[in-house]
Structures are given as structure tokens and as C-alpha cells.
Design an enzyme around this catalytic site. Structure first.
Site, PDB file in Angstrom:
ATOM      1  N   TYR A 164      -5.387 -11.701  -7.271  1.00 23.74           N
ATOM      2  CA  TYR A 164      -6.684 -10.958  -8.026  1.00 23.74           C
ATOM      3  C   TYR A 164      -7.416 -12.245  -8.352  1.00 23.74           C
ATOM      4  CZ  TYR A 164      -4.475  -6.663  -9.534  1.00 23.74           C
ATOM      5  OH  TYR A 164      -3.913  -5.321  -9.613  1.00 23.74           O
ATOM      6  N   HIS A 200      -0.982 -10.158  -2.793  1.00 22.29           N
ATOM      7  CA  HIS A 200      -1.840  -9.483  -3.840  1.00 22.29           C
ATOM      8  C   HIS A 200      -2.477 -10.245  -5.106  1.00 22.29           C
ATOM      9  CE1 HIS A 200      -3.153  -5.878  -6.040  1.00 22.29           C
ATOM     10  NE2 HIS A 200      -2.468  -5.102  -5.518  1.00 22.29           N
ATOM     11  N   ASN A 219       0.816  -1.155  -0.039  1.00 23.44           N
ATOM     12  CA  ASN A 219      -0.006  -0.050   0.015  1.00 23.44           C
ATOM     13  C   ASN A 219       0.770   1.368   0.011  1.00 23.44           C
ATOM     14  OD1 ASN A 219      -2.309   1.440   0.171  1.00 23.44           O
ATOM     15  ND2 ASN A 219      -3.526  -0.120   0.725  1.00 23.44           N
ATOM     16  N   ARG A 220       0.108   2.396   0.072  1.00 23.00           N
ATOM     17  CA  ARG A 220       0.825   3.746   0.021  1.00 23.00           C
ATOM     18  C   ARG A 220       1.625   4.418   1.278  1.00 23.00           C
ATOM     19  NH1 ARG A 220      -3.289   3.030  -2.868  1.00 23.00           N
ATOM     20  NH2 ARG A 220      -3.146   3.306  -5.214  1.00 23.00           N
ATOM     21  N   HIS A 264       3.480   0.166  -2.797  1.00 26.79           N
ATOM     22  CA  HIS A 264       3.610  -1.518  -2.752  1.00 26.79           C
ATOM     23  C   HIS A 264       5.401  -1.588  -2.961  1.00 26.79           C
ATOM     24  CE1 HIS A 264      -0.332  -2.338  -2.943  1.00 26.79           C
ATOM     25  NE2 HIS A 264      -0.544  -2.338  -4.195  1.00 26.79           N
ATOM     26  N   GLN A 315      -7.355  -4.382   2.460  1.00 29.92           N
ATOM     27  CA  GLN A 315      -7.480  -3.523   1.294  1.00 29.92           C
ATOM     28  C   GLN A 315      -8.330  -4.057   0.436  1.00 29.92           C
ATOM     29  OE1 GLN A 315      -6.259  -0.281   0.950  1.00 29.92           O
ATOM     30  NE2 GLN A 315      -6.715   0.207  -1.062  1.00 29.92           N
ATOM     31  N   ASP A 362     -11.198   0.840  -3.314  1.00 28.21           N
ATOM     32  CA  ASP A 362      -9.939   0.694  -3.443  1.00 28.21           C
ATOM     33  C   ASP A 362      -9.482   1.159  -2.075  1.00 28.21           C
ATOM     34  OD1 ASP A 362      -7.167   0.459  -3.871  1.00 28.21           O
ATOM     35  OD2 ASP A 362      -6.970   1.610  -5.511  1.00 28.21           O
ATOM     36  N   GLU A 399      -6.365  -7.447   0.374  1.00 24.56           N
ATOM     37  CA  GLU A 399      -4.985  -7.397   0.879  1.00 24.56           C
ATOM     38  C   GLU A 399      -4.997  -7.362   2.216  1.00 24.56           C
ATOM     39  OE1 GLU A 399      -3.129  -4.632  -1.894  1.00 24.56           O
ATOM     40  OE2 GLU A 399      -4.830  -4.790  -3.019  1.00 24.56           O
TER      41      GLU A 399
HETATM   42  C1  GLA Z   1      -3.824  -1.869  -4.529  1.00 25.55           C
HETATM   43  C2  GLA Z   1      -3.720  -0.221  -4.701  1.00 25.55           C
HETATM   44  C3  GLA Z   1      -4.549   0.026  -6.057  1.00 25.55           C
HETATM   45  C4  GLA Z   1      -3.881  -0.681  -7.152  1.00 25.55           C
HETATM   46  C5  GLA Z   1      -3.638  -2.116  -7.101  1.00 25.55           C
HETATM   47  C6  GLA Z   1      -2.668  -2.467  -8.354  1.00 25.55           C
HETATM   48  O1  GLA Z   1      -4.855  -2.499  -4.522  1.00 25.55           O
HETATM   49  O2  GLA Z   1      -4.276   0.249  -3.603  1.00 25.55           O
HETATM   50  O3  GLA Z   1      -4.581   1.122  -5.999  1.00 25.55           O
HETATM   51  O4  GLA Z   1      -2.731  -0.157  -7.352  1.00 25.55           O
HETATM   52  O5  GLA Z   1      -3.255  -2.446  -5.806  1.00 25.55           O
HETATM   53  O6  GLA Z   1      -2.998  -1.866  -9.353  1.00 25.55           O
END
Ligand code: GLA
Length: 361
Positions: free
Chosen positions: A192, A190, A89-90, A116, A298, A261, A326
Site C-alpha cells: 500500500y 500487495h 485476486n479473485r 487472494h 491491479q 479496483d 499488484e
Molecule cells: C485487492 C482487491 C481489492 C481489495 C484489496 C484489499 O486490490 O482487488 O478488492 O480486496 O485487494 O482490501
């Protein structure tokens, strides 16, 4: 939860999956449990590249997005199935202060923020590997040493991630890390997921999130610091609700994310394994539960998937073709004094576990 009666022997197969441009060998582990569920894990990015679980008729289907070959992952992967680190994350503006020292050299790779783990995060390195046999599970233990200064972070960080495919039909992920200097750590998986097996988008999946609050964000998806009740908003998944039911509603938070998100603050007291999320896919009957020790999750509804990626078996990944769940500490924790700490210090051990559990109904 007793193990089901074993129907077949468990298996681990290891094969070559190609080389990185730097010439590093990448290996692919195929794990099969006693019920025939299969997980494929590659050492590049410690990524789960296939996960076959049964539908209500017992038919196996691959429920994760990815590529058929290593090249796809090398060229363009939005973290498909990978372990994300050193900080999932950020981190706002790619900077934080720790013990009075300013670290401001994290890569800015998402607007004006760090995402990330940077340009070459844990999803883009080759991990060391060893097979793991347990009485009721097969797995692979992956290790990676992230050097002091890598991607701007302090300290040599040794991480291990062990994937176990259990005979209770769980994909269990055990994370461990140690460091020689204080550093933020926030590892996550992560994957999907698309429980239809990739037949259509995920808007019909029914989701429950065990969270009364979430961390609202600004336009750059950095938390404002508030823990906001979900009640009465499209963020409320305390009662199982179709992902698509409210996703296009006029809502500031959905607008910032282009859909979901966001990080939900899980209902829990301290560090215990609790149910974080439950997914049900009505057409196939597949159910996925997410259990974790982590305080947050997340939920990302695949908003950046837009039909430009063609993945496994030629499937075009259209808008919202998958969701990610996540498990993690909250985003931007190094800059948010009121969030649970993500700082690991020398002599301490980072230890956390997340379980994805599969069944049908
Ligand atoms: C996370 C982020 C999203 C995006 C995905 C991958 O979930 O929060 O904004 O970056 O990863 O694209």
C-alpha cells in the site's frame, strides 16, 4: 542505468519481530542500500512493512502503510505489504475445472467469490528466510511450501520470493514456484503506497498506466471476459493523470469498485520486462515506476480504507490513503479461456519479476 556512486556500505540486519499465536518465530530484515534507502521485510506474510525513500530534498520518508508491531498484522491487515498467493485476486465462486477435474472447495471469502488465496493465504503464513548479498544489492530470500489441498488448491507448491534492494534504488521482487500437480498460481505483492509519506490521501498522485485495455468486471469484481479499450473512459491512464481527477465520476465500473479496483491488460507482446506504471507525487517530487514481466496490473485506490485502521506512528488510514499496484495475471484466469494461462504443471518453473523503481523530479 549505472549504479550511483556508493555513499555508504549496504547492510542487512536481522532481528526477532515476535511470535505468531502458534508460537512460530517471526523475523524482521532491515535492508539498507548504498544510498541509504531502507526496506523492512518480515517473514510473516513475506511482507514489506516499511520502505524509506528520499523526497526531492533527499529526506527519507516511509512510503508504505502498515503497523508498528506484529500484533496489528495478526489482528487485522488488508494484506498490507504482503505476498498474496497462491492466487492473487479473485476466482469466481471459488471454483475452477482443471484437466477435467472440478475444484470447488476454495474458500469463499469475498462475497460469493474467492480472494487472494483464501482464509489463510500466503499473507498469513511464516516464510523461511535467508539473507542475500549481491555486489550491488542486499535482500532476503523467502520460501514457503503450500501443501497439497491447502485452501482447496491441488499440488504441493514450493514458492520462493526474493526481495532485493538495489543500488539503483529499486525494490526488485523475483518469484519462483514449482509444483507436483497442476495448479493455478498467481503471486503478487500487495504494498500500500503513499508517496507523500502518509501525509494525506493519494488522490493528488499522478498516475500513468501503460495499458490501452482493461478487464471490466461485474458487481462481484469478476471479469466479464472482455478486454475493453480505456479510451474516453475514467480508466484511461495512458497519459499521466491525477488519481482523483475522475475517480468520483458516474461510471458503472468505478461504481462496482467503489473507485479503481481493476486489472489493466498491459501493452506488451509476450513475456518481457516492460514499464507497467509510473507514479509522480508533486509535493514531495517522489517518482515510482513499476516494471514487470506479468501481463496485468491491479490498480486499487484504497477504497476500503475508511479511517477504522490506525497504523504506524498512530496515523489513521482514511479513505484512499494508499494505492496498490499488484502486478499479476488477470483475475479469474482459471475460468476464462481467453486470458493468459495461470496453470503451472509438474516439471515447469513459475518465474516472474517485478521491480518498483524510485527517483525524484
Ligand atoms: C485487492 C482487491 C481489492 C481489495 C484489496 C484489499 O486490490 O482487488 O478488492 O480486496 O485487494 O482490501
Amino acid at each position: 542505468m549505472g549504479a550511483k556512486e556508493a555513499k555508504r556500505p549496504m547492510d542487512i540486519n536481522v532481528e526477532s519481530f515476535g511470535k505468531t499465536p502458534e508460537g512460530q518465530d517471526v523475523r524482521l530484515y532491515t535492508l539498507v542500500n548504498a544510498n541509504g534507502l531502507t526496506a523492512k521485510v518480515m517473514t510473516y506474510g513475506a511482507a514489506v512493512i516499511a520502505l524509506e525513500v528520499p523526497d526531492r530534498e533527499g529526506k527519507l520518508g516511509d512510503i508504505v502503510l502498515g503497523y508498528d508491531h506484529l500484533q496489528g498484522y495478526l489482528d487485522n491487515s488488508p494484506y498490507f505489504g504482503a505476498i498474496v498467493g497462491r492466487y492473487g485476486n479473485r476466482i469466481g465462486k471459488g471454483r475452477f475445472t482443471l484437466d477435467g477435474v472440478l475444484y470447488d472447495k476454495l474458500a469463499i471469502n469475498n462475497g460469493e467469490n474467492h480472494l487472494h488465496g483464501g482464509i489463510k493465504g500466503f499473507d498469513k503464513v511464516v516464510w523461511d528466510d535467508e539473507p542475500v548479498w549481491k555486489p550491488d544489492a542486499v535482500g532476503v530470500k523467502l520460501s514457503y511450501l503450500s501443501k497439497d489441498g491447502e485452501e482447496g488448491y491441488p499440488g504441493n507448491l514450493k514458492s520462493t520470493v526474493t526481495y532485493l534492494l538495489t543500488n539503483d534504488d529499486e525494490l526488485r521482487i523475483d518469484y519462483e514456484a514449482t509444483t507436483d500437480k497442476a495448479t493455478p498460481v498467481n503471486l503478487t505483492h500487495h504494498g500500500y503506497f503513499n508517496l507523500t509519506g502518509g501525509e494525506r490521501d493519494i488522490l493528488g498522485h499522478v498516475l500513468m498506466l501503460n495499458a490501452d485495455k482493461f478487464t471490466p468486471v461485474d458487481e462481484g469484481l469478476i471479469p466479464t471476459g472482455e478486454l475493453r479499450p480505456v479510451r474516453g473512459t475514467p480508466m484511461d491512464f495512458t497519459k499521466a493523470t491525477a488519481i482523483g481527477a475522475r475517480i468520483d465520476k458516474e461510471d458503472e465500473q468505478l461504481g462496482f469498485g467503489g473507485g479503481y479496483d481493476h486489472n489493466w491488460a498491459l501493452n506488451k507482446d509476450g513475456k518481457q520486462m516492460t514499464l507497467a506504471a509510473k507514479l509522480y507525487e508533486p509535493t514531495t517530487g517522489r517518482v515510482m515506476e513499476v516494471w514487470t514481466i506479468e501481463p496485468g496490473i491491479q490498480f486499487y485506490s484504497g477504497n476500503f480504507l475508511d479511517g477504522t485502521i490506525t497504523g504506524k506512528d498512530g496515523t489513521v488510514y482514511q479513505h484512499r490513503w494508499a494505492f496498490c499496484l499488484e502486478t499479476q495475471h488477470y483475475p479469474d484466469s482459471p475460468n476464462q479461456g481467453n486470458f493468459p494461462s495461470t496453470i503451472l504443471r509438474p516439471g515447469e518453473k513459475y518465474e516472474t519479476t517485478t521491480v518498483y523503481r524510485f527517483s525524484t523530479k
